[in-house]
Design an enzyme around this catalytic site. Structure first.
Site, PDB file in Angstrom:
ATOM      1  N   CYS A   2       0.066   1.385  -9.971  1.00 43.80           N
ATOM      2  CA  CYS A   2       0.726   2.548  -9.376  1.00 43.80           C
ATOM      3  C   CYS A   2       0.280   2.735  -7.938  1.00 43.80           C
ATOM      4  O   CYS A   2      -0.874   2.486  -7.595  1.00 43.80           O
ATOM      5  CB  CYS A   2       0.330   3.818 -10.139  1.00 43.80           C
ATOM      6  SG  CYS A   2       0.662   3.753 -11.887  1.00 43.80           S
ATOM      7  N   ARG A  27       1.961  -3.998  -4.771  1.00 43.15           N
ATOM      8  CA  ARG A  27       0.948  -3.652  -5.771  1.00 43.15           C
ATOM      9  C   ARG A  27       1.500  -3.812  -7.197  1.00 43.15           C
ATOM     10  O   ARG A  27       0.724  -3.850  -8.137  1.00 43.15           O
ATOM     11  CB  ARG A  27       0.461  -2.215  -5.537  1.00 43.15           C
ATOM     12  CG  ARG A  27      -0.381  -2.071  -4.291  1.00 43.15           C
ATOM     13  CD  ARG A  27      -0.563  -0.617  -3.894  1.00 43.15           C
ATOM     14  NE  ARG A  27      -1.195   0.190  -4.906  1.00 43.15           N
ATOM     15  CZ  ARG A  27      -2.503   0.362  -5.050  1.00 43.15           C
ATOM     16  NH1 ARG A  27      -3.327  -0.230  -4.223  1.00 43.15           N
ATOM     17  NH2 ARG A  27      -2.983   1.132  -5.994  1.00 43.15           N
ATOM     18  N   TRP A  74       3.356   1.747 -12.594  1.00 42.22           N
ATOM     19  CA  TRP A  74       3.107   0.537 -13.390  1.00 42.22           C
ATOM     20  C   TRP A  74       2.646   1.047 -14.742  1.00 42.22           C
ATOM     21  O   TRP A  74       1.529   1.559 -14.878  1.00 42.22           O
ATOM     22  CB  TRP A  74       2.038  -0.303 -12.695  1.00 42.22           C
ATOM     23  CG  TRP A  74       1.824  -1.659 -13.277  1.00 42.22           C
ATOM     24  CD1 TRP A  74       2.562  -2.777 -13.027  1.00 42.22           C
ATOM     25  CD2 TRP A  74       0.782  -2.066 -14.164  1.00 42.22           C
ATOM     26  NE1 TRP A  74       2.040  -3.852 -13.716  1.00 42.22           N
ATOM     27  CE2 TRP A  74       0.947  -3.443 -14.418  1.00 42.22           C
ATOM     28  CE3 TRP A  74      -0.285  -1.409 -14.780  1.00 42.22           C
ATOM     29  CZ2 TRP A  74       0.099  -4.167 -15.252  1.00 42.22           C
ATOM     30  CZ3 TRP A  74      -1.131  -2.118 -15.615  1.00 42.22           C
ATOM     31  CH2 TRP A  74      -0.926  -3.491 -15.838  1.00 42.22           C
ATOM     32  N   ASN A 100      -2.463   7.768 -10.096  1.00 40.02           N
ATOM     33  CA  ASN A 100      -2.801   6.367 -10.329  1.00 40.02           C
ATOM     34  C   ASN A 100      -4.105   6.336 -11.115  1.00 40.02           C
ATOM     35  O   ASN A 100      -5.076   6.967 -10.702  1.00 40.02           O
ATOM     36  CB  ASN A 100      -2.975   5.647  -8.975  1.00 40.02           C
ATOM     37  CG  ASN A 100      -3.526   4.240  -9.125  1.00 40.02           C
ATOM     38  OD1 ASN A 100      -3.325   3.595 -10.152  1.00 40.02           O
ATOM     39  ND2 ASN A 100      -4.225   3.770  -8.106  1.00 40.02           N
ATOM     40  N   GLY A 101      -4.115   5.620 -12.254  1.00 40.39           N
ATOM     41  CA  GLY A 101      -5.341   5.543 -13.048  1.00 40.39           C
ATOM     42  C   GLY A 101      -5.050   5.880 -14.496  1.00 40.39           C
ATOM     43  O   GLY A 101      -3.901   5.806 -14.934  1.00 40.39           O
ATOM     44  N   GLU A 463      -6.458 -22.740 -12.068  1.00 39.55           N
ATOM     45  CA  GLU A 463      -5.749 -21.955 -11.056  1.00 39.55           C
ATOM     46  C   GLU A 463      -4.282 -22.400 -10.974  1.00 39.55           C
ATOM     47  O   GLU A 463      -3.382 -21.585 -10.794  1.00 39.55           O
ATOM     48  CB  GLU A 463      -6.455 -22.100  -9.697  1.00 39.55           C
ATOM     49  CG  GLU A 463      -5.760 -21.445  -8.514  1.00 39.55           C
ATOM     50  CD  GLU A 463      -5.505 -19.949  -8.667  1.00 39.55           C
ATOM     51  OE1 GLU A 463      -6.072 -19.315  -9.583  1.00 39.55           O
ATOM     52  OE2 GLU A 463      -4.697 -19.419  -7.884  1.00 39.55           O
ATOM     53  N   LYS A 467      -0.994 -20.066 -11.518  1.00 38.10           N
ATOM     54  CA  LYS A 467       0.107 -19.942 -10.544  1.00 38.10           C
ATOM     55  C   LYS A 467       1.447 -20.201 -11.215  1.00 38.10           C
ATOM     56  O   LYS A 467       2.409 -19.490 -10.991  1.00 38.10           O
ATOM     57  CB  LYS A 467      -0.044 -20.934  -9.380  1.00 38.10           C
ATOM     58  CG  LYS A 467      -1.047 -20.618  -8.296  1.00 38.10           C
ATOM     59  CD  LYS A 467      -0.839 -19.327  -7.565  1.00 38.10           C
ATOM     60  CE  LYS A 467      -1.421 -18.153  -8.240  1.00 38.10           C
ATOM     61  NZ  LYS A 467      -2.638 -17.626  -8.270  1.00 38.10           N
ATOM     62  N   GLU A 470       2.327 -17.198 -13.455  1.00 32.69           N
ATOM     63  CA  GLU A 470       2.669 -15.983 -12.705  1.00 32.69           C
ATOM     64  C   GLU A 470       4.015 -16.110 -12.005  1.00 32.69           C
ATOM     65  O   GLU A 470       4.825 -15.193 -12.020  1.00 32.69           O
ATOM     66  CB  GLU A 470       1.609 -15.715 -11.619  1.00 32.69           C
ATOM     67  CG  GLU A 470       0.281 -15.238 -12.153  1.00 32.69           C
ATOM     68  CD  GLU A 470      -0.775 -15.149 -11.055  1.00 32.69           C
ATOM     69  OE1 GLU A 470      -1.463 -14.134 -10.992  1.00 32.69           O
ATOM     70  OE2 GLU A 470      -0.904 -16.091 -10.248  1.00 32.69           O
ATOM     71  N   HIS A 486      -9.298 -33.944 -27.895  1.00 33.27           N
ATOM     72  CA  HIS A 486      -9.875 -33.007 -28.871  1.00 33.27           C
ATOM     73  C   HIS A 486      -8.873 -31.896 -29.211  1.00 33.27           C
ATOM     74  O   HIS A 486      -9.279 -30.780 -29.517  1.00 33.27           O
ATOM     75  CB  HIS A 486     -11.167 -32.418 -28.316  1.00 33.27           C
ATOM     76  CG  HIS A 486     -12.222 -33.460 -28.065  1.00 33.27           C
ATOM     77  ND1 HIS A 486     -12.767 -34.226 -29.066  1.00 33.27           N
ATOM     78  CD2 HIS A 486     -12.801 -33.883 -26.920  1.00 33.27           C
ATOM     79  CE1 HIS A 486     -13.656 -35.071 -28.563  1.00 33.27           C
ATOM     80  NE2 HIS A 486     -13.683 -34.890 -27.249  1.00 33.27           N
ATOM     81  N   LYS A 581      -0.658  -6.488  -8.152  1.00 33.42           N
ATOM     82  CA  LYS A 581      -1.526  -7.162  -7.187  1.00 33.42           C
ATOM     83  C   LYS A 581      -2.979  -6.759  -7.379  1.00 33.42           C
ATOM     84  O   LYS A 581      -3.876  -7.584  -7.376  1.00 33.42           O
ATOM     85  CB  LYS A 581      -1.056  -6.808  -5.772  1.00 33.42           C
ATOM     86  CG  LYS A 581      -1.872  -7.452  -4.656  1.00 33.42           C
ATOM     87  CD  LYS A 581      -1.540  -8.919  -4.553  1.00 33.42           C
ATOM     88  CE  LYS A 581      -2.367  -9.649  -3.539  1.00 33.42           C
ATOM     89  NZ  LYS A 581      -2.434 -11.087  -3.885  1.00 33.42           N
TER      90      LYS A 581
HETATM   91  C1  G6P Z   1      -4.419  -9.434 -10.543  1.00 39.12           C
HETATM   92  C2  G6P Z   1      -3.513 -10.289  -9.675  1.00 39.12           C
HETATM   93  C3  G6P Z   1      -4.111 -11.689  -9.546  1.00 39.12           C
HETATM   94  C4  G6P Z   1      -5.522 -11.593  -9.019  1.00 39.12           C
HETATM   95  C5  G6P Z   1      -6.398 -10.690  -9.874  1.00 39.12           C
HETATM   96  C6  G6P Z   1      -7.736 -10.408  -9.237  1.00 39.12           C
HETATM   97  O1  G6P Z   1      -4.398  -9.900 -11.842  1.00 39.12           O
HETATM   98  O2  G6P Z   1      -2.220 -10.351 -10.232  1.00 39.12           O
HETATM   99  O3  G6P Z   1      -3.313 -12.443  -8.650  1.00 39.12           O
HETATM  100  O4  G6P Z   1      -6.090 -12.869  -8.980  1.00 39.12           O
HETATM  101  O5  G6P Z   1      -5.744  -9.424 -10.039  1.00 39.12           O
HETATM  102  O6  G6P Z   1      -7.541  -9.669  -8.072  1.00 39.12           O
HETATM  103  P1  G6P Z   1      -8.654  -9.446  -6.976  1.00 39.12           P
HETATM  104  O7  G6P Z   1      -8.020  -8.517  -5.985  1.00 39.12           O
HETATM  105  O8  G6P Z   1      -9.826  -8.819  -7.679  1.00 39.12           O
HETATM  106  O9  G6P Z   1      -8.984 -10.775  -6.416  1.00 39.12           O
END
Ligand code: G6P
Length: 586
Positions: A2, A27, A74, A100-101, A463, A467, A470, A486, A581
């Site tokens: 949010c 965000r 959100w 927010n929270g 990673e 990606k 996501e 395994h 984000k």
């Molecule tokens: C969220 C985002 C990810 C990010 C993670 C950690 O899940 O969608 O892309 O890697 O938060 O975020 P930070 O700001 O702590 O690196």
């Protein structure tokens, strides 16, 4: 997550609020709303969807008046519906709030307020703030007192802005970000400086447990007991104003493309902090390193590099796990926290737990004004500029850039972090995207992708999988090469694609053998390597570089592949569904 915003000034509030919300879209959110104070009452519009779509349908920016609040939601409590969108009015409609929270004790507060005759329309935890404020205001008829009484009852973590019928804005911060913007013709309240950066670069960062009251007389800041608090006005870095896509179709592509510069500049402005951190790491008995999502994958890379090149052992911990395993942290150790935003609730919680065990906190963070930076003894700034795309790209390689700089210091220069070579190599991968675009077309209908890597390439495989998930919504899994037989080998057939991270280093031969085993089961192989092989159905060539540096280069084609797969699938790479984000709730 949010985003909240508030405006009190001479300009028309609604368009200013909508514009601010638009800049905070990165965000992540599912609904949007705005409320303004008109001559007689509070006017409010809200709905499910993107800021532009809801604005086109409802004309949020036509709401009258010079005072207002806005929100992108959100969902955490209650479905994604118009009614659950913010702002939430109190049952009398005389106060409206955005939040927010999470309010952890909303159930009991709600039951109590309902018993006293206050009505609730939504399923959210947030609405309880509006009615609790109303209840307290009805008792004491004093905004400051009603804020103090309200905060004393709320449990959880929150930032909220309340707009009262007389036009006053009051906002509180408790473990969620809240920044005051001081413009020439008005004041702003926002979750992020991007909410007001177009109007002013003067800001006050509220501390936890503080609230602010805004009206035509000015700003007053208090702690939750009601004692006045003084704050310096800070100049927000102008770089945040650069958060535009420019000629790029998406922020994600722009941010991927910035990496030849951002990797090598990473940590440049924090040279002293890197020295201090290196010193702490060299002399610590126990070192832990933590992060969430992409930042955790960077932490894993640090483990491999420091172990191999500096013989230093470090224990990576997924931040969200530490709450359940606090005994992991030995007293008087070091916790290195990695976070782009510096606001991930899980990371902040991990820091809290480590501090309880007397650990020293070192952080690698992009937003230097963030909560994480404030909690850290040593702060290394990533310096890669604003990252708007929800999926982390340039922030990951900036984190690696810093980890490499620390590695070189830890091992007294045993690896050659050659900036020009790194920058040129990344540039080379970016310079021809034709093949990657073709492969992305093929991946459009693929259900499962596995990514294989050994040693330090394993975190890169993780990673890569993140990606792909996501951005392209394809199921993807990172596997350490040796683990193939395994279990995962059972899944290999002609419907599956496997990406082999196979630079020409000490892992090359073993990983090539794994590729052959997979190929024999009919799966398609995409090889990321500086050396061709007949086993690859598609070879994505990367430049040859010093062995230690391959991770910085090999992630780039997978970022591009994930981006173009999203384009092929017609999904929005900047704002993947259901993700945010900066995840500021636990
Ligand atoms: C969220 C985002 C990810 C990010 C993670 C950690 O899940 O969608 O892309 O890697 O938060 O975020 P930070 O700001 O702590 O690196």
């Amino acid at each position: 997550m949010c985003s909240i915003i508030g405006y009190y000034g001479d300009g028309p509030a609604a368009p200013i609020l909508v514009r601010g919300l638009k800049r905070m879209e990165y965000r992540g959110y599912d609904s949007v709303g705005v409320a303004t104070k008109s001559d007689h009452d509070i006017a409010l519009k809200k709905g499910v969807g993107k800021v532009d779509d809801v604005n086109n349908a409802l004309h949020l920016d036509n709401l009258p008046g010079h005072i207002g609040i806005g929100h992108t939601r959100w969902a955490t409590h209650g479905n994604v519906t118009d009614v659950n969108a913010h702002p939430h009015p109190s049952s009398s409609g005389k106060i409206a709030i955005v939040h927010n929270g999470i309010i952890e004790n909303y159930d009991e507060l709600k039951a109590d307020l309902q018993a006293r005759g206050y009505n609730f329309k939504s399923q959210t935890d947030s609405e309880v703030i509006a009615n609790l404020l109303q209840f307290n205001y009805d008792q004491c008829h004093d905004i400051k007192q009603s804020m103090i009484r309200t905060m004393s009852k709320l449990k959880g973590h929150y930032a909220f802005v309340a707009m009262f019928e007389n036009g006053m804005l009051a906002a509180a911060r408790y473990h969620e970000p809240l920044i005051v913007g001081i413009g020439k013709n008005g004041f702003f309240l926002s979750s992020d400086v991007l909410g007001f950066i177009e109007k002013t670069d003067d800001a006050i960062y509220l501390d936890n447990g503080e609230f602010v009251m805004l009206d035509r007389i000015g700003i007053q800041i208090y702690d939750f007991e009601g004692n006045a608090v003084k704050h310096q006005v800070t100049k927000v870095s102008k770089e945040f104003a650069d958060a535009y896509k420019g000629d790029y179709a998406h922020f994600t592509l722009k941010e991927i493309s910035e990496q030849p510069d951002t990797i090598i500049q990473a940590g440049d402005k924090s040279a002293d902090a890197i020295n201090t951190a290196t010193d702490f790491i060299k002399h610590a008995r126990n070192i832990y390193i933590t992060g969430s999502g992409t930042s955790y994958n960077a932490a894993l890379v640090a483990k491999y590099l420091w172990q191999k090149h500096a013989k230093i052992k470090v224990e990576p911990i997924i931040s969200s796990e530490l709450s359940f395993t606090p005994e992991t942290i030995d007293p008087n150790s070091i916790l290195i926290a990695i976070s782009q935003s510096g606001e991930s609730a899980d990371v902040l919680e991990a820091v809290k737990i480590a501090k309880k065990a007397n650990a020293k906190i070192l952080s690698i963070v992009n937003i230097l004004t963030s909560s994480l930076a404030q909690e850290s003894a040593v702060v290394i700034g990533m310096g890669c500029g604003p990252e708007i795309g929800v999926a982390a790209t340039k922030s990951f390689t900036a984190q690696l850039g810093i980890i490499y700089k620390i590695t070189r210091k830890l091992c007294d220069g045993c690896i050659n972090v050659d900036s020009t070579k790194i920058s040129d190599s990344v540039g080379k991968v970016l310079s021809d995207q034709t093949k990657i675009k073709e492969i992305a077309k093929e991946l459009k209908d693929v259900q499962d992708i596995y990514i294989l890597g050994r040693a330090v390439h394993y975190p890169i495989a993780l990673e890569s999988a993140l990606k792909l998930k996501e951005l392209s919504y394809i199921h993807a899994e990172g596997i350490p090469g040796g683990e193939l037989k395994h279990g995962p080998l059972a899944l290999m057939d002609s419907s599956v694609y496997v990406i082999i991270i196979n630079p020409n280093d000490f892992t090359y031969n073993d990983t090539l053998t794994s590729a052959r085993e997979i190929k024999a089961r009919g799966a398609k192989i995409i090889g990321i390597s500086d050396k061709p092989s007949d086993v690859y159905d598609h070879w994505i060539q990367i430049p040859t570089i010093d062995d230690a540096l391959y991770p910085l280069i090999e992630i780039i084609p997978i970022q591009l592949l994930s981006y173009y797969s999203a384009i092929e699938k017609d999904t929005d790479p900047d704002y993947p569904r259901n993700l945010a984000k900066s995840v500021t709730v636990k």
